[in-house]
Design a protein around this motif. Structure first.
Motif, short mmCIF file in Angstrom:
data_model
loop_
_atom_site.label_atom_id
_atom_site.label_comp_id
_atom_site.label_asym_id
_atom_site.label_seq_id
_atom_site.Cartn_x
_atom_site.Cartn_y
_atom_site.Cartn_z
N SER A 1 -6.87 5.04 -2.29
CA SER A 1 -5.71 4.53 -1.57
C SER A 1 -5.02 3.51 -2.48
CB SER A 1 -6.15 3.87 -0.27
OG SER A 1 -5.04 3.35 0.43
N GLU B 1 -0.23 5.12 1.26
CA GLU B 1 -1.34 5.85 1.85
C GLU B 1 -0.95 7.29 2.18
OE1 GLU B 1 -3.51 2.07 4.14
OE2 GLU B 1 -2.38 3.57 5.28
N TYR C 1 0.82 -1.21 0.00
CA TYR C 1 0.00 0.00 0.00
C TYR C 1 0.85 1.26 0.00
CZ TYR C 1 1.09 -0.05 5.01
OH TYR C 1 1.75 -0.07 6.21
N LYS D 1 -8.62 10.37 4.67
CA LYS D 1 -7.75 9.46 3.92
C LYS D 1 -7.89 9.80 2.45
CE LYS D 1 -7.28 5.37 6.84
NZ LYS D 1 -5.81 5.35 6.72
#
Length: 352
Positions: free
Chosen positions: A182, A160, A158, A178
Motif C-alpha cells: 500500500s 490504495e 496514501y 488489499k
C-alpha cells in the motif's frame, strides 16, 4: 550431484527474487502489483522517476504534482463475478484516475466491475495524478484529548487499491484483498523541515551546556511532534538561551571563590612568614598596606556575591533560592576573614 544441488538452490533464490520484485500474492489474491515496473514521477520538479519501493515512506513537499503509474496484473486465480476494484487516495485536486480509457476525478472510484471486464486483460497501468496535500493532521492536546484539533506536521498520504464487493457500484461493501504494498508517503514543506533543523540545533546546544536530556527538552520535542513546529522551534531557542544563563552563575561563583581563596592563602602565608622572623629587610609597612588592599578586595568580592545572592533569592527556582542562602553564609564568612586580615595587618605593623 553437488552441481545439481547448487543449481537447485540457485533456482530457488532466483524464484524468490522474482516473487519479491513483483509482489507475492496469497492463494486467494486475484490481482498483484508489479513493483519492479511501477513508478512515481514528480511533475513539479522534473526529477527522475522513482520505483514504487524507493518512493515508499518518503517526504514530499506540499503542492507538488505527482504521477503514479501502477502496473497491475491478474494472478490466475478464478475471479468471482461480483468482485470490483476500488481506487482510493487522499491527494488533493487537480486529481485524476485513469483506468483503461476512462478518467475519474474523485478521490475514490469503483472500477473493474462484472464478468465481462474480468475476462479481458487487465488495463494496466493504472495512472493517478494528484497534488501533495497540506501537512495538516489531527493532533491531541495534553489535557484536552477529547477535542479533535488540527496541527502542523508531516501527515500520511496514501494510494490504495482494494478488491472487494459492492452493491451500488460506488462504495465497497466487503473487502477481499488489499493490494500490497500500500503506497504511503508523507506531506511536508520546507518551513517544517527548517523548524525541525533549528529545533535540533538549539536543543543540542542546550543539552551540551546542561549536560543531560531534561524534561523540558522532551516537552519541546513533544510540542513539535504534536503539531506545533513554530512554537517548538521558538521555545527551543529560548531554552538554549536559558541554558546559557543557568550555566553562567556557577562559573562566576567558582571564579570568585578561587580568587578569594588565593587572596586568603596569600595573606596567611605573609603573616606566618613575617611573624616567624622571615623576610628581614622587607618593608613591613608595604606588606601591611598590601594586606589592607587584600582585605578591601575580599570586601569587593563579598559585594559581588551579595548581588548574586539577591538575584538568586528572587528566582522561582527552589534550587537557586537555596544557593542564595549559601551565598549569604559565604559572604558573612568572608567579612569575618576580611576583618581577620586587617587584624593581621595591624599585628605586622606592631611587630616592626
Amino acid at each position: 550431484m553437488k552441481v545439481k544441488g547448487l543449481f537447485s538452490i540457485l533456482s530457488v533464490v532466483l524464484l524468490l527474487s522474482a516473487l519479491l520484485a513483483i509482489g507475492i500474492a496469497s492463494a486467494d489474491d486475484v490481482l498483484k502489483i508489479d513493483e519492479r515496473r511501477s513508478y512515481v514521477t514528480n511533475l513539479a520538479t522534473g526529477e527522475d522517476r522513482k520505483t514504487y519501493a524507493d518512493f515508499l515512506h518518503t517526504d514530499q513537499f506540499e503542492g507538488d504534482e505527482l504521477e503514479f503509474r501502477i502496473y497491475v496484473s491478474k494472478t490466475g486465480v478464478p475471479i468471482p463475478d461480483n468482485y470490483v476494484l476500488e481506487l482510493r487516495t487522499n491527494m488533493d485536486k487537480p486529481r485524476d484516475w485513469k483506468f483503461g480509457d476512462e478518467i475519474y476525478h474523485s478521490a475514490s472510484v469503483i472500477v473493474w466491475q462484472g464478468k465481462n471486464e474480468h475476462a479481458y486483460p487487465f488495463p494496466s497501468p493504472i495512472i493517478l495524478t494528484g497534488v501533495v496535500p497540506e501537512p495538516i493532521r489531527q493532533v491531541k492536546e495534553p489535557g484536552f484529548e477529547k477535542y479533535n484539533i488540527e496541527g502542523i506536521g508531516k501527515d500520511d498520504v496514501y494510494v490504495e487499491l482494494t478488491v472487494g464487493t459492492s452493491r451500488d457500484g460506488t462504495t465497497l461493501e466487503t473487502i477481499q484483498q488489499k493490494l500490497s504494498p500500500s503506497m504511503v508517503f508523507y506531506s511536508t514543506d520546507k518551513d517544517i523541515q527548517d523548524a525541525e533543523r533549528e529545533l535540533n540545533e538549539s536543543l543540542g546546544a542546550a543539552s551540551a551546556k546542561v549536560g543531560e536530556t531534561t524534561k523540558m527538552e522532551q516537552d519541546i520535542r513533544g510540542l513539535y511532534e504534536g503539531g506545533h513546529p513554530g512554537w517548538a522551534s521558538k521555545l527551543a531557542k529560548d531554552y538554549k538561551e536559558l541554558a546559557s544563563t543557568i550555566e553562567a552563575p556557577p562559573i562566576v561563583l567558582y571564579v570568585i571563590v578561587s580568587v578569594i581563596l588565593g587572596l586568603i592563602l596569600g595573606s596567611v602565608f605573609v603573616y606566618v612568614y613575617v611573624s616567624r622572623g622571615g623576610g628581614k629587610g622587607v618593608d613591613i609597612t608595604q606588606i601591611s598596606s598590601e594586606l589592607d588592599d587584600t582585605s578591601e578586595r575580599i570586601g569587593e568580592k563579598s559585594s559581588s556575591i551579595n548581588a548574586l545572592s539577591t538575584k538568586f533569592a528572587r528566582s522561582e527556582d527552589a534550587e537557586k533560592r537555596g544557593m542564595a542562602r549559601e551565598l549569604v553564609r559565604l559572604r558573612a564568612s568572608l567579612n569575618e576573614i576580611s576583618n581577620d586580615i586587617r587584624t593581621i595587618s595591624d599585628k605586622i605593623r606592631g611587630a616592626k
